[in-house]
Structure formats: structure tokens, C-alpha cells
Design a protein around this motif. Sequence first.
Motif, PDB file in Angstrom:
ATOM      1  N   THR A   5       0.835  -1.204   0.000  1.00 43.75           N
ATOM      2  CA  THR A   5       0.000   0.000   0.000  1.00 43.75           C
ATOM      3  C   THR A   5       0.868   1.252   0.000  1.00 43.75           C
ATOM      4  OG1 THR A   5      -1.734  -1.167   1.216  1.00 43.75           O
ATOM      5  CG2 THR A   5      -1.828   1.235   1.225  1.00 43.75           C
ATOM      6  N   CYS A   6       1.919   1.245   0.811  1.00 44.61           N
ATOM      7  CA  CYS A   6       2.841   2.391   0.843  1.00 44.61           C
ATOM      8  C   CYS A   6       3.448   2.631  -0.539  1.00 44.61           C
ATOM      9  CB  CYS A   6       3.955   2.145   1.859  1.00 44.61           C
ATOM     10  SG  CYS A   6       3.427   2.215   3.585  1.00 44.61           S
ATOM     11  N   ALA A   7       3.854   1.546  -1.200  1.00 43.69           N
ATOM     12  CA  ALA A   7       4.457   1.686  -2.527  1.00 43.69           C
ATOM     13  C   ALA A   7       3.441   2.185  -3.541  1.00 43.69           C
ATOM     14  CB  ALA A   7       5.036   0.346  -2.974  1.00 43.69           C
ATOM     15  N   THR A   8       2.221   1.713  -3.439  1.00 43.48           N
ATOM     16  CA  THR A   8       1.183   2.093  -4.394  1.00 43.48           C
ATOM     17  C   THR A   8       0.863   3.581  -4.314  1.00 43.48           C
ATOM     18  OG1 THR A   8       0.216  -0.126  -4.263  1.00 43.48           O
ATOM     19  CG2 THR A   8      -1.174   1.614  -5.155  1.00 43.48           C
ATOM     20  N   VAL A   9       0.838   4.123  -3.109  1.00 40.17           N
ATOM     21  CA  VAL A   9       0.535   5.551  -2.951  1.00 40.17           C
ATOM     22  C   VAL A   9       1.800   6.398  -2.916  1.00 40.17           C
ATOM     23  CG1 VAL A   9      -1.607   5.052  -1.745  1.00 40.17           C
ATOM     24  CG2 VAL A   9       0.471   5.456  -0.412  1.00 40.17           C
ATOM     25  N   GLY A  10       2.966   5.743  -2.952  1.00 34.85           N
ATOM     26  CA  GLY A  10       4.227   6.476  -2.977  1.00 34.85           C
ATOM     27  C   GLY A  10       4.640   7.059  -1.646  1.00 34.85           C
ATOM     28  N   ASP A  35       1.870 -12.674  -1.949  1.00 36.97           N
ATOM     29  CA  ASP A  35       2.370 -11.911  -0.802  1.00 36.97           C
ATOM     30  C   ASP A  35       3.849 -11.564  -0.986  1.00 36.97           C
ATOM     31  OD1 ASP A  35      -0.087 -12.132   0.487  1.00 36.97           O
ATOM     32  OD2 ASP A  35       0.500 -13.937   1.591  1.00 36.97           O
ATOM     33  N   LEU A  36       4.628 -12.562  -1.399  1.00 36.50           N
ATOM     34  CA  LEU A  36       6.064 -12.338  -1.586  1.00 36.50           C
ATOM     35  C   LEU A  36       6.315 -11.339  -2.712  1.00 36.50           C
ATOM     36  CD1 LEU A  36       7.396 -16.006  -1.252  1.00 36.50           C
ATOM     37  CD2 LEU A  36       7.515 -14.193   0.465  1.00 36.50           C
ATOM     38  N   GLY A  37       5.552 -11.485  -3.794  1.00 39.73           N
ATOM     39  CA  GLY A  37       5.705 -10.563  -4.914  1.00 39.73           C
ATOM     40  C   GLY A  37       5.355  -9.136  -4.527  1.00 39.73           C
ATOM     41  N   ASN A  38       4.255  -8.972  -3.801  1.00 41.90           N
ATOM     42  CA  ASN A  38       3.843  -7.633  -3.375  1.00 41.90           C
ATOM     43  C   ASN A  38       4.869  -7.005  -2.432  1.00 41.90           C
ATOM     44  OD1 ASN A  38       1.501  -7.776  -4.860  1.00 41.90           O
ATOM     45  ND2 ASN A  38       0.192  -8.334  -3.134  1.00 41.90           N
ATOM     46  N   LEU A  39       5.422  -7.834  -1.552  1.00 42.94           N
ATOM     47  CA  LEU A  39       6.429  -7.335  -0.616  1.00 42.94           C
ATOM     48  C   LEU A  39       7.664  -6.839  -1.368  1.00 42.94           C
ATOM     49  CD1 LEU A  39       7.182  -7.041   2.415  1.00 42.94           C
ATOM     50  CD2 LEU A  39       8.207  -9.330   2.254  1.00 42.94           C
ATOM     51  N   MET A  40       8.119  -7.625  -2.335  1.00 44.68           N
ATOM     52  CA  MET A  40       9.307  -7.235  -3.092  1.00 44.68           C
ATOM     53  C   MET A  40       9.032  -6.041  -4.003  1.00 44.68           C
ATOM     54  SD  MET A  40      11.931  -9.032  -2.174  1.00 44.68           S
ATOM     55  CE  MET A  40      11.253  -8.455  -0.604  1.00 44.68           C
ATOM     56  N   TYR A  41       7.823  -5.980  -4.551  1.00 43.77           N
ATOM     57  CA  TYR A  41       7.451  -4.811  -5.351  1.00 43.77           C
ATOM     58  C   TYR A  41       7.590  -3.538  -4.517  1.00 43.77           C
ATOM     59  CZ  TYR A  41       4.497  -1.286  -7.540  1.00 43.77           C
ATOM     60  OH  TYR A  41       4.031  -0.107  -8.068  1.00 43.77           O
ATOM     61  N   ALA A  42       7.146  -3.610  -3.267  1.00 42.28           N
ATOM     62  CA  ALA A  42       7.184  -2.432  -2.403  1.00 42.28           C
ATOM     63  C   ALA A  42       8.613  -1.944  -2.181  1.00 42.28           C
ATOM     64  CB  ALA A  42       6.518  -2.748  -1.064  1.00 42.28           C
ATOM     65  N   TRP A 274       5.261  12.375 -10.151  1.00 42.52           N
ATOM     66  CA  TRP A 274       5.019  10.929 -10.101  1.00 42.52           C
ATOM     67  C   TRP A 274       6.312  10.111 -10.101  1.00 42.52           C
ATOM     68  CZ3 TRP A 274       3.659  14.487 -13.700  1.00 42.52           C
ATOM     69  CH2 TRP A 274       4.375  14.484 -14.895  1.00 42.52           C
ATOM     70  N   HIS A 275       7.450  10.764 -10.277  1.00 39.04           N
ATOM     71  CA  HIS A 275       8.737  10.068 -10.212  1.00 39.04           C
ATOM     72  C   HIS A 275       9.293  10.025  -8.789  1.00 39.04           C
ATOM     73  CE1 HIS A 275       9.391   9.702 -14.579  1.00 39.04           C
ATOM     74  NE2 HIS A 275       8.754  10.860 -14.653  1.00 39.04           N
ATOM     75  N   TYR A 276       8.597  10.665  -7.866  1.00 43.28           N
ATOM     76  CA  TYR A 276       9.094  10.791  -6.498  1.00 43.28           C
ATOM     77  C   TYR A 276       8.028  10.332  -5.508  1.00 43.28           C
ATOM     78  CZ  TYR A 276      12.499  13.675  -8.912  1.00 43.28           C
ATOM     79  OH  TYR A 276      13.463  14.111  -9.782  1.00 43.28           O
ATOM     80  N   ALA A 277       8.483  10.053  -4.296  1.00 40.32           N
ATOM     81  CA  ALA A 277       7.545   9.687  -3.237  1.00 40.32           C
ATOM     82  C   ALA A 277       6.564  10.831  -3.007  1.00 40.32           C
ATOM     83  CB  ALA A 277       8.305   9.371  -1.953  1.00 40.32           C
ATOM     84  N   ALA A 278       5.382  10.462  -2.537  1.00 47.07           N
ATOM     85  CA  ALA A 278       4.336  11.470  -2.332  1.00 47.07           C
ATOM     86  C   ALA A 278       4.644  12.392  -1.160  1.00 47.07           C
ATOM     87  CB  ALA A 278       2.994  10.774  -2.110  1.00 47.07           C
ATOM     88  N   ASN A 279       5.436  11.913  -0.205  1.00 51.48           N
ATOM     89  CA  ASN A 279       5.672  12.681   1.017  1.00 51.48           C
ATOM     90  C   ASN A 279       7.073  13.290   1.105  1.00 51.48           C
ATOM     91  OD1 ASN A 279       6.595   9.954   1.235  1.00 51.48           O
ATOM     92  ND2 ASN A 279       6.897  10.250   3.428  1.00 51.48           N
ATOM     93  N   HIS A 282      12.186  11.664  -2.491  1.00 54.76           N
ATOM     94  CA  HIS A 282      12.899  10.399  -2.698  1.00 54.76           C
ATOM     95  C   HIS A 282      12.485   9.809  -4.052  1.00 54.76           C
ATOM     96  CE1 HIS A 282      14.802   6.589  -1.595  1.00 54.76           C
ATOM     97  NE2 HIS A 282      13.706   5.972  -1.999  1.00 54.76           N
ATOM     98  N   THR A 283      13.462   9.521  -4.910  1.00 59.32           N
ATOM     99  CA  THR A 283      13.167   9.009  -6.249  1.00 59.32           C
ATOM    100  C   THR A 283      12.673   7.566  -6.174  1.00 59.32           C
ATOM    101  OG1 THR A 283      14.962  10.387  -7.092  1.00 59.32           O
ATOM    102  CG2 THR A 283      14.066   8.741  -8.581  1.00 59.32           C
ATOM    103  N   LEU A 284      11.629   7.271  -6.940  1.00 59.69           N
ATOM    104  CA  LEU A 284      11.029   5.938  -6.913  1.00 59.69           C
ATOM    105  C   LEU A 284      11.795   4.959  -7.802  1.00 59.69           C
ATOM    106  CD1 LEU A 284       7.242   6.898  -6.976  1.00 59.69           C
ATOM    107  CD2 LEU A 284       8.620   6.198  -5.007  1.00 59.69           C
ATOM    108  N   GLY A 285      11.584   3.682  -7.516  1.00 59.03           N
ATOM    109  CA  GLY A 285      12.376   2.628  -8.137  1.00 59.03           C
ATOM    110  C   GLY A 285      12.228   2.514  -9.639  1.00 59.03           C
ATOM    111  N   LYS A 286      11.016   2.689 -10.167  1.00 61.34           N
ATOM    112  CA  LYS A 286      10.835   2.550 -11.613  1.00 61.34           C
ATOM    113  C   LYS A 286      11.623   3.614 -12.366  1.00 61.34           C
ATOM    114  CE  LYS A 286       6.398   0.153 -11.750  1.00 61.34           C
ATOM    115  NZ  LYS A 286       4.981   0.189 -12.185  1.00 61.34           N
ATOM    116  N   THR A 287      11.678   4.808 -11.814  1.00 69.50           N
ATOM    117  CA  THR A 287      12.446   5.880 -12.446  1.00 69.50           C
ATOM    118  C   THR A 287      13.935   5.566 -12.407  1.00 69.50           C
ATOM    119  OG1 THR A 287      10.781   7.547 -11.935  1.00 69.50           O
ATOM    120  CG2 THR A 287      13.032   8.336 -12.289  1.00 69.50           C
ATOM    121  N   LEU A 288      14.417   5.086 -11.273  1.00 70.56           N
ATOM    122  CA  LEU A 288      15.838   4.743 -11.154  1.00 70.56           C
ATOM    123  C   LEU A 288      16.214   3.603 -12.097  1.00 70.56           C
ATOM    124  CD1 LEU A 288      16.209   4.953  -7.273  1.00 70.56           C
ATOM    125  CD2 LEU A 288      17.103   6.571  -8.961  1.00 70.56           C
ATOM    126  N   LEU A 289      15.315   2.627 -12.236  1.00 65.01           N
ATOM    127  CA  LEU A 289      15.588   1.512 -13.145  1.00 65.01           C
ATOM    128  C   LEU A 289      15.646   2.002 -14.592  1.00 65.01           C
ATOM    129  CD1 LEU A 289      15.991  -1.543 -13.514  1.00 65.01           C
ATOM    130  CD2 LEU A 289      13.504  -1.759 -13.733  1.00 65.01           C
TER     131      LEU A 289
END
Length: 331
Positions: A5-10, A35-42, A274-279, A282-289
Motif C-alpha cells: 500500500t505504501c508503494a502504491t501511494v508512494g 504476498d512475496l511478490g507484493n512485498l518485493m514490489y514495495a 510521479w517520479h518521487y515519493a508522495a511525502n 525520494h526518487t522511486l524505483g521505476k524511475t531509477l531503473l
Amino acid sequence: MFAWTCATVGYFDPALLDCIAARALGSLAHFNAQDLGNLMYAYAQLDHPHGQLVREVTERFVSDEAMLRDDDACVSIAWANLAIGQYPLPLLEHLMEPNRVRCVIETGDQNSLNFLLRLQVLLAAEQPHLDLSLPHGSAVFARALLLSRWSHPRSKLLTSITNALSKITGSDSNFTLEALTTSLHFIDIEIMLDDRGNPIPVPNHWRSWADLQSLIDSPLLCPRLQDLLRNQVSRREVTEPDQSFSLASDWAKLVGGSLEGVARRVAVEVDGPWHYAANCTHTLGKTLLKHRILRCLGWTVISIPYFEWQELKSKQAQVEFLRTKLFTTCH
């Protein structure tokens, strides 16, 4: 799961993520594949490396054949490993198993298709000693390309930066907007420089759906895949007859182009909120990749964060900021 949830809302909170990891490490046996996939996605999307968690999740996942059937989880766990510079061979071999790849092509799982293309780039650049290659590579590429969305409304931020860049380069013909790379990323602005750092006029490589026929007619594709792709091209030619797209410079060899005289290729990435955390910033992972893959493909990547651009109060300040970014990074 709270981390997902944290990752989804940034929402990025390092202390919270460390706490979640500590709790998860003691109960991974109770997690299913999703569960494992969602955890690693986050952890990948929030770019919060946690080596022990990633390793233990990966070991648990690859040891269970039933879990390996969850393609979304496979991609998320592989991404989390790539984010910390790990290339777990058993998981990568599973991802690139020929029958699995063929199934991904036929079902049109765009998330998996795009990840396979980008994994191939990273493997070639960062792990050339690994004996891994993408089977049915041309089919993966063609299928992913045909599934891609081309409608990208131009933001006010990009327009503002483009106007400033025109003053620096002398003409808007010296750069390309929204250029499509062979990794199926869009570069916001591509600039090519000669050995003196001067911009080189960019060839206007526009392509339409009909131009993909050479990919589809490849003898590497089985007849079933050729028919599938031809049908998809035909549909898009009917529904989007005027659609065309600009190709980035890494297509040169594929489309008979030339990079003669080009000493450096620059990718200017206009990174909006949308490339950064909402709060925080901090640059998000998809942008860094994406930035990492572009560097692997030979670009010098220049990021223009929206919050830095917004601080510039005049057009002259914008021009000087961009000039400094461009020529400090590229020399």
C-alpha cells in the motif's frame, strides 16, 4: 499488505519499511507467492534496499515450483534483486525459460514482456559473463512494441524545459521529444553532441505500424506468432491510421540509420511529481531503473526534478540552470 500500500501511494518511510522487513523475516513461511511478490514490489518501487529480506524471499520463492507459476511475483522478485545489484541465477533461468517466454508472448503479458526486454539490457551491460540470453527475442520485442501505448500528453513542465533548451541549442531540430528506445522506454528529450559538445541535428526517424512488418516477417518467428502479430498490426492500422512514433538513436542499426559524428548521446528526463515519493523527494524505483537502463544503452542521463525547476523564477534562470546541467554532466 501495508508495504505494498505504501508503494502504491508512494509513501516513503525508511523506519517503517525496516520495521516491516524485520517482522516479515520471521514469518515468510506463511506468505504465498502473491504476498512475496507484493512485498518485493514495495521495496523495489520505494527504492529501499534490504539485502537480507530480498535474499530470503528469493530463496523461499525459487524453492517452490507452485510459486514459480506466478509470473507477476517472478517479475517483482527479480526486480527487487536487480535493485540491489543481485542476479539470482535460478530465478533468471526460470524467467528466460523458452516455453515460459513463448507463453508470455502468446498471452500478451505486457509487464513480463517489458521486463524481459529490460532484463536483457542489464544482463548484457552488467553481467556479460552469465550464460543467459532471451529466447524468441524478436518476438518478445515485436509483441511488447505492439502492446505499448503511444498517447503521451505533453506536460507543461516538458514544454517549459523544451522552450529553454531551444534557446541553448539554437533550434528545436537539435533534439528529439519523446523518443522511443529499443527497451521500450520513452526518453523525454534526446540530444546528440559532437566531440566538441555541439548539438547535432537529429534525423527525424518517424515510423508507422506498417514499418513493423520486417520484424513480423522474421524467420525466427513461428507461423502462429507471425499470424498473431500481423493481426495486431492490422487492427492498429485501422484504429490508429495516423499514429507514428519517433525512434531514439539506439534504433540506428535496426533501421539503417547512422550515428557518424556523434560523440555523446544525452537523455534529458523531465521528472515530474510521479517520479518521487508522495511525502518527500525520494526518487522511486521505476524511475531509477529506467535511468539505469538508459545508461546501459549508452546515454548520459540528465534528470530535471520538477521541484528544482519550479524554484527558477525567470526564463533566464531556467536557461542557465539547464545549460549548467547539460554541459556540466556532459563534459
